[in-house]
Design a protein around this motif. Structure first.
Motif, PDB file in Angstrom:
ATOM      1  N   GLU A   1      78.968  14.838 -21.383  1.00 43.00           N
ATOM      2  CA  GLU A   1      78.579  16.250 -21.345  1.00 43.00           C
ATOM      3  C   GLU A   1      77.419  16.466 -20.364  1.00 43.00           C
ATOM      4  O   GLU A   1      77.419  17.412 -19.581  1.00 43.00           O
ATOM      5  N   THR A   2      76.451  15.568 -20.403  1.00 45.53           N
ATOM      6  CA  THR A   2      75.295  15.667 -19.512  1.00 45.53           C
ATOM      7  C   THR A   2      75.705  15.488 -18.060  1.00 45.53           C
ATOM      8  O   THR A   2      75.221  16.207 -17.178  1.00 45.53           O
TER       9      THR A   2
ATOM     10  N   GLY B   1      78.625  16.185 -16.790  1.00 44.77           N
ATOM     11  CA  GLY B   1      79.329  17.410 -16.407  1.00 44.77           C
ATOM     12  C   GLY B   1      78.363  18.532 -16.084  1.00 44.77           C
ATOM     13  O   GLY B   1      78.525  19.245 -15.084  1.00 44.77           O
ATOM     14  N   ARG B   2      77.355  18.689 -16.911  1.00 42.63           N
ATOM     15  CA  ARG B   2      76.355  19.731 -16.688  1.00 42.63           C
ATOM     16  C   ARG B   2      75.579  19.441 -15.404  1.00 42.63           C
ATOM     17  O   ARG B   2      75.289  20.347 -14.621  1.00 42.63           O
ATOM     18  N   ASN B   3      75.260  18.180 -15.182  1.00 37.91           N
ATOM     19  CA  ASN B   3      74.552  17.782 -13.969  1.00 37.91           C
ATOM     20  C   ASN B   3      75.392  18.111 -12.730  1.00 37.91           C
ATOM     21  O   ASN B   3      74.870  18.613 -11.727  1.00 37.91           O
TER      22      ASN B   3
ATOM     23  N   GLN C   1      77.650  20.451 -12.478  1.00 40.62           N
ATOM     24  CA  GLN C   1      77.626  21.911 -12.320  1.00 40.62           C
ATOM     25  C   GLN C   1      76.339  22.351 -11.639  1.00 40.62           C
ATOM     26  O   GLN C   1      76.351  23.185 -10.730  1.00 40.62           O
ATOM     27  N   LEU C   2      75.217  21.803 -12.085  1.00 39.96           N
ATOM     28  CA  LEU C   2      73.926  22.184 -11.514  1.00 39.96           C
ATOM     29  C   LEU C   2      73.814  21.756 -10.052  1.00 39.96           C
ATOM     30  O   LEU C   2      73.275  22.503  -9.220  1.00 39.96           O
TER      31      LEU C   2
END
Length: 188
Positions: free
Chosen positions: A145-146, A148-150, A152-153
């Motif tokens: 999850e982290t 994936g978020r990274n 995106q950012l």
């Protein structure tokens, strides 16, 4: 299942968490150990540590009250640290998982004690292994999850940099034209 359905309020976060028998027993054992270790001395024993007549009874009473207060503050501090360590290490969740796994294996206090004694260490190891595997899966999911978020950012950052470059090029073009117009106007 015995001792698995107790609910308590989470540490100021408004969440509910289940506390099993192992978690309660650990907490009780820790608190009673700290209480026993920091129980202090009664006043009559405390007085014996001071030579007779060297300290007035009022001063001795004040020192004893401070001593009792210090012991109390130490217990409160130690209890708070224990709670924080347990939360940071997810001790209650791991012990709850072990409670559930033991209950699923029939090792929940309802079977014959002699049969449980023979299987106890193996069941406990199996439950601990399963709990560790579940914790590992939770950590892997969190990592995924982290990541994936990274990603995106990073994509958002790349787009913002492109937008900034485009704006810089436009401003540069407008600046050049403004300079040309200013030069032309000054020549007139």
């Amino acid at each position: 299942m015995q001792g698995i359905d107790t609910m308590v309020q989470g540490a100021g976060r408004g969440e509910k968490r289940t506390v099993g028998q192992r978690s309660r027993k650990l907490e009780q054992a820790f608190h009673s150990t700290v209480k026993y270790a920091l129980r202090g001395s009664p006043m009559d024993e405390f007085e014996t540590y001071f030579p007779e007549g060297s300290v007035s009874s009022e001063t001795l009473k004040a020192v004893y009250d401070a001593y009792v207060q210090c012991l109390h503050q130490a217990r409160v501090f130690i209890d708070g640290e224990f709670e924080e360590i347990c939360q940071d290490a997810n001790v209650a969740d791991v012990l709850q998982t072990i409670d559930v796994l033991c209950a699923e294996q029939g090792f929940d206090g309802t079977r014959d004690a002699s049969a449980c004694a023979l299987q106890g260490p193996l069941v406990a190891r199996a439950a601990t292994l399963k709990a560790k595997k579940q914790a590992l899966e939770r950590l892997r999911a969190l990592k995924h999850e982290t990541e994936g978020r990274n990603a995106q950012l990073e994509d958002q950052l790349r787009k913002k940099k492109e937008e900034a470059a485009t704006l810089r090029a436009r401003v540069s073009t407008v600046g050049q034209k403004l300079e040309e117009v200013t030069h032309a106007w000054q020549k007139k």
